[in-house]
Design an enzyme around this catalytic site. Structure first.
Site, PDB file in Angstrom:
ATOM      1  N   GLY A 199      80.161  33.763 -69.045  1.00 56.22           N
ATOM      2  CA  GLY A 199      80.039  34.586 -70.252  1.00 56.22           C
ATOM      3  C   GLY A 199      81.130  35.644 -70.359  1.00 56.22           C
ATOM      4  CD  GLU A 257      79.547  29.026 -67.807  1.00 58.28           C
ATOM      5  OE1 GLU A 257      80.580  28.501 -67.347  1.00 58.28           O
ATOM      6  OE2 GLU A 257      79.567  29.991 -68.585  1.00 58.28           O
ATOM      7  CB  ALA A 285      75.247  34.979 -68.728  1.00 60.34           C
TER       8      ALA A 285
HETATM    9  N1  COA Z   1      74.816  37.567 -62.736  1.00 55.71           N
HETATM   10  C1  COA Z   1      74.073  38.442 -62.034  1.00 55.71           C
HETATM   11  N2  COA Z   1      74.544  39.147 -61.002  1.00 55.71           N
HETATM   12  C2  COA Z   1      75.824  38.967 -60.666  1.00 55.71           C
HETATM   13  C3  COA Z   1      76.674  38.072 -61.346  1.00 55.71           C
HETATM   14  C4  COA Z   1      76.117  37.348 -62.426  1.00 55.71           C
HETATM   15  N3  COA Z   1      76.829  36.496 -63.164  1.00 55.71           N
HETATM   16  N4  COA Z   1      77.896  38.083 -60.775  1.00 55.71           N
HETATM   17  C5  COA Z   1      77.821  38.984 -59.768  1.00 55.71           C
HETATM   18  N5  COA Z   1      76.576  39.510 -59.695  1.00 55.71           N
HETATM   19  C6  COA Z   1      76.066  40.506 -58.747  1.00 55.71           C
HETATM   20  C7  COA Z   1      75.782  39.901 -57.384  1.00 55.71           C
HETATM   21  O1  COA Z   1      74.508  39.294 -57.366  1.00 55.71           O
HETATM   22  C8  COA Z   1      75.853  41.136 -56.507  1.00 55.71           C
HETATM   23  O2  COA Z   1      74.677  41.883 -56.668  1.00 55.71           O
HETATM   24  P1  COA Z   1      73.880  42.475 -55.357  1.00 55.71           P
HETATM   25  O3  COA Z   1      74.880  43.385 -54.698  1.00 55.71           O
HETATM   26  O4  COA Z   1      72.700  43.184 -55.942  1.00 55.71           O
HETATM   27  O5  COA Z   1      73.550  41.297 -54.514  1.00 55.71           O
HETATM   28  C9  COA Z   1      76.978  41.946 -57.144  1.00 55.71           C
HETATM   29  O6  COA Z   1      77.076  41.476 -58.491  1.00 55.71           O
HETATM   30  C10 COA Z   1      78.297  41.766 -56.469  1.00 55.71           C
HETATM   31  O7  COA Z   1      78.623  40.382 -56.446  1.00 55.71           O
HETATM   32  P2  COA Z   1      79.018  39.570 -55.110  1.00 55.71           P
HETATM   33  O8  COA Z   1      78.715  38.122 -55.350  1.00 55.71           O
HETATM   34  O9  COA Z   1      78.414  40.221 -53.905  1.00 55.71           O
HETATM   35  O10 COA Z   1      80.602  39.815 -55.087  1.00 55.71           O
HETATM   36  P3  COA Z   1      81.698  38.874 -54.382  1.00 55.71           P
HETATM   37  O11 COA Z   1      82.956  39.669 -54.377  1.00 55.71           O
HETATM   38  O12 COA Z   1      81.211  38.333 -53.090  1.00 55.71           O
HETATM   39  O13 COA Z   1      81.886  37.617 -55.377  1.00 55.71           O
HETATM   40  C11 COA Z   1      82.095  36.550 -57.534  1.00 55.71           C
HETATM   41  C12 COA Z   1      82.396  37.787 -56.682  1.00 55.71           C
HETATM   42  C13 COA Z   1      82.504  36.857 -58.978  1.00 55.71           C
HETATM   43  C14 COA Z   1      82.898  35.346 -57.020  1.00 55.71           C
HETATM   44  C15 COA Z   1      80.582  36.215 -57.440  1.00 55.71           C
HETATM   45  O14 COA Z   1      79.850  37.409 -57.751  1.00 55.71           O
HETATM   46  C16 COA Z   1      80.107  35.146 -58.391  1.00 55.71           C
HETATM   47  O15 COA Z   1      80.357  33.976 -58.149  1.00 55.71           O
HETATM   48  N6  COA Z   1      79.386  35.532 -59.474  1.00 55.71           N
HETATM   49  C17 COA Z   1      78.796  34.606 -60.405  1.00 55.71           C
HETATM   50  C18 COA Z   1      79.843  33.984 -61.303  1.00 55.71           C
HETATM   51  C19 COA Z   1      79.214  32.972 -62.229  1.00 55.71           C
HETATM   52  O16 COA Z   1      78.734  31.924 -61.826  1.00 55.71           O
HETATM   53  N7  COA Z   1      79.201  33.303 -63.507  1.00 55.71           N
HETATM   54  C20 COA Z   1      78.705  32.448 -64.529  1.00 55.71           C
HETATM   55  C21 COA Z   1      77.326  32.823 -64.908  1.00 55.71           C
HETATM   56  S1  COA Z   1      76.725  31.787 -66.211  1.00 55.71           S
END
Ligand code: COA
Length: 260
Positions: free
Chosen positions: A112, A135, A66
């Site tokens: 999500g 989460e 999400a």
């Molecule tokens: N919500 C909003 N934005 C998100 C997102 C999320 N769940 N997951 C990734 N993004 C965005 C990042 O903020 C970033 O945006 P920016 O370039 O404007 O800063 C972009 O997507 C790329 O993500 P980034 O974190 O730079 O990539 P990464 O390769 O370093 O890491 C993940 C990848 C998937 C490990 C990391 O993005 C992450 O942990 N995301 C959240 C996962 C999560 O907790 N999901 C559950 C949500 S309830």
């Protein structure tokens, strides 16, 4: 319909919905959830579409969760409403569609994103896919059905561990757990998924819709899935597809189903 966050293509009875916010790793904001609802509804009502494939744009993510930026400042009431509306509009909605929905998990399926993949009728993953419900690392619990569907698919103990550790599993582990049915190289993911969709196309759409309902009823509180099976089994006898399927078998030819 004009969509900003998703792409739709359709060919030979198979429609593909691609979540298209790759710069945010296809994170599900409220607008995308609404668009997905509208797209699933219109494809389910359109008799041309017999199988729906759901995937994410790019090579990195199916859906990374999400959209955290949207709910970071929410109150208790807003949090509960976000969860309820999302479940009704998308997650429960997809699970209960009569048209089969296959998730082609092409990378990260987190929070999500994994919950959405679990709402689909089954899942196929690319070899680089990573799945988890992180989460609790954000101080919240899965809110789009993850605490319910993950134990259904992989068992209570494994679901407890994955949710408590906020960890990620790779595609092979997900297959061993029964979370995904197949793991294929990323370049072959869509072709492989379409191959399975093509096998589904050969069968009666009306029977498939009734089978989905009977299977889902096994997991609903206070609903006897065996009774649904009896009722839906009987209903099939009144369909054109049943007459065609049995007649074609006896005439030693391939059935041509109309979904009626
Ligand atoms: N919500 C909003 N934005 C998100 C997102 C999320 N769940 N997951 C990734 N993004 C965005 C990042 O903020 C970033 O945006 P920016 O370039 O404007 O800063 C972009 O997507 C790329 O993500 P980034 O974190 O730079 O990539 P990464 O390769 O370093 O890491 C993940 C990848 C998937 C490990 C990391 O993005 C992450 O942990 N995301 C959240 C996962 C999560 O907790 N999901 C559950 C949500 S309830």
């Amino acid at each position: 319909m004009n969509y900003k966050n998703i792409l739709i293509t359709s060919e030979n009875g198979i429609s593909q919905i691609t979540i298209n916010r790759p710069s945010k790793l296809n994170a599900l904001n409220v607008a995308t959830i609404q668009e997905l609802h509208d797209a699933f509804q219109s494809l389910d009502e359109n008799h041309e579409t017999q199988v729906i494939i759901l995937t994410g744009e790019g090579e990195k993510a199916f859906v990374a969760g999400a959209d955290i930026s949207e709910f970071a400042n929410f109150s208790i009431e807003e949090g509960a409403q976000l969860s309820q509306q999302g479940q009704e509009l998308l997650f429960n909605y997809v699970e209960n569609l009569k048209t089969p929905v296959i998730a082609a998990v092409n990378g990260f399926a987190l929070g999500g994103g994994l919950e959405l993949a679990m709402s689909c009728h089954f899942r196929i993953a690319s070899d680089n896919a990573k799945m988890g419900l992180p989460e609790t690392s954000l101080g919240v619990i899965p809110g789009y059905g993850g605490t319910q569907r993950l134990p259904q698919l992989i068992g209570k103990g494994r679901a407890m561990e994955l949710i408590m550790t906020a960890g990620m599993i790779d595609a092979e582990t997900a297959k061993n757990y029964g979370l995904v049915n197949h793991v294929v190289p990323q370049a072959q993911l869509l072709e492989f998924t379409k191959g399975i969709a093509t096998k589904i196309l050969r069968n009666s759409p009306v029977a498939i819709g009734k089978a989905i309902k009977a299977i889902n009823d096994n997991y609903k509180d206070g609903v006897d899935g065996f009774k649904t099976e009896i009722k839906n089994f009987g209903k099939c006898f009144g369909t054109e597809d049943f007459k065609e399927g049995t007649t074609a078998f006896l005439e030693k030819r391939k059935a041509v189903f109309t979904g009626k």
